[in-house]
Design an enzyme around this catalytic site. Sequence first.
Site, short mmCIF file in Angstrom:
data_model
loop_
_atom_site.label_atom_id
_atom_site.label_comp_id
_atom_site.label_asym_id
_atom_site.label_seq_id
_atom_site.Cartn_x
_atom_site.Cartn_y
_atom_site.Cartn_z
NE ARG A 32 -2.45 1.16 3.60
CZ ARG A 32 -3.15 1.00 4.72
NH1 ARG A 32 -4.43 0.68 4.66
NH2 ARG A 32 -2.58 1.16 5.90
CE LYS A 48 -2.14 4.82 6.94
NZ LYS A 48 -3.25 5.55 7.54
CD GLU A 79 -11.68 6.18 5.08
OE1 GLU A 79 -11.16 5.09 5.38
OE2 GLU A 79 -11.09 7.04 4.42
N1 PMP Z 1 -9.17 4.82 7.05
C1 PMP Z 1 -8.31 5.80 7.38
C2 PMP Z 1 -8.60 7.19 6.93
C3 PMP Z 1 -7.17 5.51 8.14
O1 PMP Z 1 -6.31 6.48 8.48
C4 PMP Z 1 -6.95 4.18 8.58
C5 PMP Z 1 -5.78 3.87 9.46
N2 PMP Z 1 -4.61 3.72 8.72
C6 PMP Z 1 -7.86 3.19 8.20
C7 PMP Z 1 -8.96 3.55 7.44
C8 PMP Z 1 -7.66 1.76 8.60
O2 PMP Z 1 -6.66 1.18 7.80
P1 PMP Z 1 -5.69 0.06 8.38
O3 PMP Z 1 -6.55 -1.08 8.78
O4 PMP Z 1 -4.80 -0.28 7.23
O5 PMP Z 1 -4.97 0.65 9.53
#
Ligand code: PMP
Length: 289
Positions: free
Chosen positions: A50, A149, A182
Site C-alpha cells: 500500500r 495514505k 469511512e
Molecule cells: N481509514 C483511514 C482514513 C485511516 O487512516 C486508517 C488507518 N490507517 C484506516 C482507514 C484503517 O486502515 P488500516 O486497517 O490499514 O490501519
Amino acid sequence: MRVYVNGRLVSKKDAVVSVFDHGLLYGDGVFEGIRAYNGRVFLLDEHLRRLYASARAIALEIPLTPKKMAEAVVATCKANRLRDGYIRLVVTRGVGSLGLNPYLCKNPQVICIAGAIQLYPKELYETGMAIVTVGTMRNHTEAINPRIKSLNYLNNVLAKIEAINAGVMECILLNPQGFVAEASGDNVFIVRGSELVTPPTWCGALRGITRDAVLRLALEHGYTAREDVLTRYDLYTADEVFLTGTAAEIIAVTEIDRRKIGEGKPGPVTRRLAAAFAEYARHTGTPIE
Ligand code: PMP
C-alpha cells in the site's frame, strides 16, 4: 529510542527533517501505520504494497526497494527491542523550493519510528463507542483519492474536530454523494444477520489492511462479507456496527447520531471477529529477531 532516518538509526533528538521538506510545507508524502504483535511485524508486505501504491499515485519514487524497506522496518523494531507496538513509516517528498513543484525535490526522506500505541480507552472495547456522522465530507476521489495514505490528513483532522466537538471520539464521513465512506481513522462495517457489509473503496475509503483481514476472517468463520454502498439509514438500522484499523483493531459502535445500534452493546459477530482477529494477529507476521 532509536529512529530510522534515511538508512541510519539515530537518537530521538537527532531524528529531524528540514523545515523546507515538502512533507511539512505541503503534506506531500505518504505513510503507513503498522503493528507489531508478539515479536512479529503484522502484515508487513501488505503495508508495504500500500505504501508503494500510495507513492506511485502521487508520483513519488521511494529510494529503496520494498525488500530494503522491510529490512529497515525490522531493524528499527530490533533496535528498540519492540515486540508489541506501533510502527510509523513515513516517506516525504524531501527538501525543495518554497514553490509547489515536487520535481525539484530530489531526496525523499524515509523515516521509521517504532513506539507505543495509544488505543481507545480499554473500557470502550467492553462497552462499544458512540460516534456521530459529520458535515465534513470525505475528499472526492478525483480530488485526493482516499486510497492514497498521504501525509495530507486535514480532511480527517477536520472531521475529528467535529467528532470531539460533539463529545465523541470518532465519526463517520460521508462522500460527496452522501454515501458512507469511512471513519476519520478507521474503516466501517455493518452486520445484518450473518452478513457483513463495508463500503467499497470507490465510495471514499482507504483499503484498510485490517478491513481486508476482517473480510478474510469473516469468510473463514462462516459469515458472508461484501462491499456495498451504504447510507446513514443502513448504519442506524444495522444489527451491529464496528470500526477496523491498525490502531483501533476492531471496536464496536453502539450509538450513532443518538440512535442506539442493535442492543446498544457489542454484538456477537463483532465480539467473535475481534477474538479471531486477536488470535490471528498474535501468530501472523514477519519475525523481528
Ligand atoms: N481509514 C483511514 C482514513 C485511516 O487512516 C486508517 C488507518 N490507517 C484506516 C482507514 C484503517 O486502515 P488500516 O486497517 O490499514 O490501519
